[in-house]
Design a protein around this motif. Structure first.
Motif, short mmCIF file in Angstrom:
data_model
loop_
_atom_site.label_atom_id
_atom_site.label_comp_id
_atom_site.label_asym_id
_atom_site.label_seq_id
_atom_site.Cartn_x
_atom_site.Cartn_y
_atom_site.Cartn_z
N VAL A 37 0.84 -1.20 0.00
CA VAL A 37 0.00 0.00 0.00
C VAL A 37 0.87 1.25 0.00
CG1 VAL A 37 -1.69 1.30 1.35
CG2 VAL A 37 -1.95 -1.15 1.08
N LYS A 38 1.97 1.23 0.74
CA LYS A 38 2.85 2.41 0.81
C LYS A 38 3.40 2.78 -0.56
CE LYS A 38 7.03 4.31 2.69
NZ LYS A 38 7.56 4.72 3.93
N PHE A 39 3.77 1.80 -1.34
CA PHE A 39 4.44 2.10 -2.60
C PHE A 39 3.50 2.16 -3.81
CE2 PHE A 39 7.91 0.48 0.03
CZ PHE A 39 8.73 1.60 -0.02
N TYR A 40 2.24 1.73 -3.66
CA TYR A 40 1.36 1.70 -4.83
C TYR A 40 0.06 2.46 -4.67
CZ TYR A 40 4.56 -1.80 -6.56
OH TYR A 40 5.70 -2.43 -6.99
N HIS A 41 -0.31 2.90 -3.49
CA HIS A 41 -1.57 3.62 -3.33
C HIS A 41 -1.38 5.08 -3.74
CE1 HIS A 41 -5.20 5.31 -1.55
NE2 HIS A 41 -5.64 4.06 -1.45
N PRO A 42 -2.25 5.62 -4.61
CA PRO A 42 -2.04 6.98 -5.11
C PRO A 42 -2.11 8.07 -4.05
CG PRO A 42 -4.09 6.04 -5.97
CD PRO A 42 -3.40 4.97 -5.22
N LYS A 43 -2.95 7.91 -3.05
CA LYS A 43 -3.06 8.94 -2.01
C LYS A 43 -1.78 9.02 -1.19
CE LYS A 43 -6.98 9.70 0.25
NZ LYS A 43 -8.08 9.51 1.21
N ILE A 44 -1.15 7.89 -0.96
CA ILE A 44 0.09 7.87 -0.20
C ILE A 44 1.25 8.34 -1.07
CG2 ILE A 44 1.66 6.37 1.09
CD1 ILE A 44 -0.90 4.72 1.75
N GLN A 45 1.19 8.04 -2.37
CA GLN A 45 2.22 8.52 -3.30
C GLN A 45 2.26 10.05 -3.36
OE1 GLN A 45 4.50 6.86 -5.33
NE2 GLN A 45 4.01 5.11 -4.03
N LYS A 46 1.11 10.67 -3.17
CA LYS A 46 1.03 12.13 -3.21
C LYS A 46 1.28 12.76 -1.84
CE LYS A 46 -2.24 12.02 -7.00
NZ LYS A 46 -3.62 12.22 -7.42
N ASN A 47 1.73 11.96 -0.88
CA ASN A 47 2.07 12.40 0.48
C ASN A 47 0.88 13.02 1.22
OD1 ASN A 47 4.72 11.53 0.41
ND2 ASN A 47 5.38 13.40 -0.62
N LYS A 48 -0.31 12.48 0.99
CA LYS A 48 -1.48 12.97 1.72
C LYS A 48 -1.66 12.23 3.04
CE LYS A 48 -3.96 14.66 -2.27
NZ LYS A 48 -5.20 14.67 -3.01
N LEU A 49 -0.97 11.11 3.23
CA LEU A 49 -1.01 10.35 4.48
C LEU A 49 0.41 10.05 4.94
CD1 LEU A 49 -3.72 7.62 3.77
CD2 LEU A 49 -3.90 9.47 5.40
#
Length: 92
Positions: A37-49
């Protein structure tokens, strides 16, 4: 009497080793899912979490989960934090 105590100690040690295996399995599975999830989820990729702090928040709960139902419940909670991913294809 000594034989019974030794047998009981032996059985207890086997039980503890099996529960340790389940704990290791839970930690490994949580780590794999968290990493994916850390490396493939778009929301985390955009540093929103801040996904690293979420790892520390959930680590003990996953490590100590008693059964698969509780583990799946924790996974659902982890997925709910990430939110909805819009997968619809939009025309140009």
């Amino acid at each position: 009497m000594i034989k019974k105590i030794l047998l009981f100690s032996l059985l207890l040690s086997f039980h503890q080793s099996f529960s340790l295996t389940d704990t290791n399995k839970n930690i490994e599975l949580f780590g794999r899912i968290w990493g994916m999830v850390k490396f493939y989820h778009p929301k985390i990729q955009k540093n929103k979490l801040d996904w690293d702090s979420i790892f520390f928040f959930f680590f003990d709960a996953f490590k100590n989960s008693a059964d698969d139902t509780h583990f799946n419940f924790l996974l659902k909670g982890l997925c709910d934090i990430t939110g909805y991913i819009d997968t619809t294809i939009k025309p140009y």
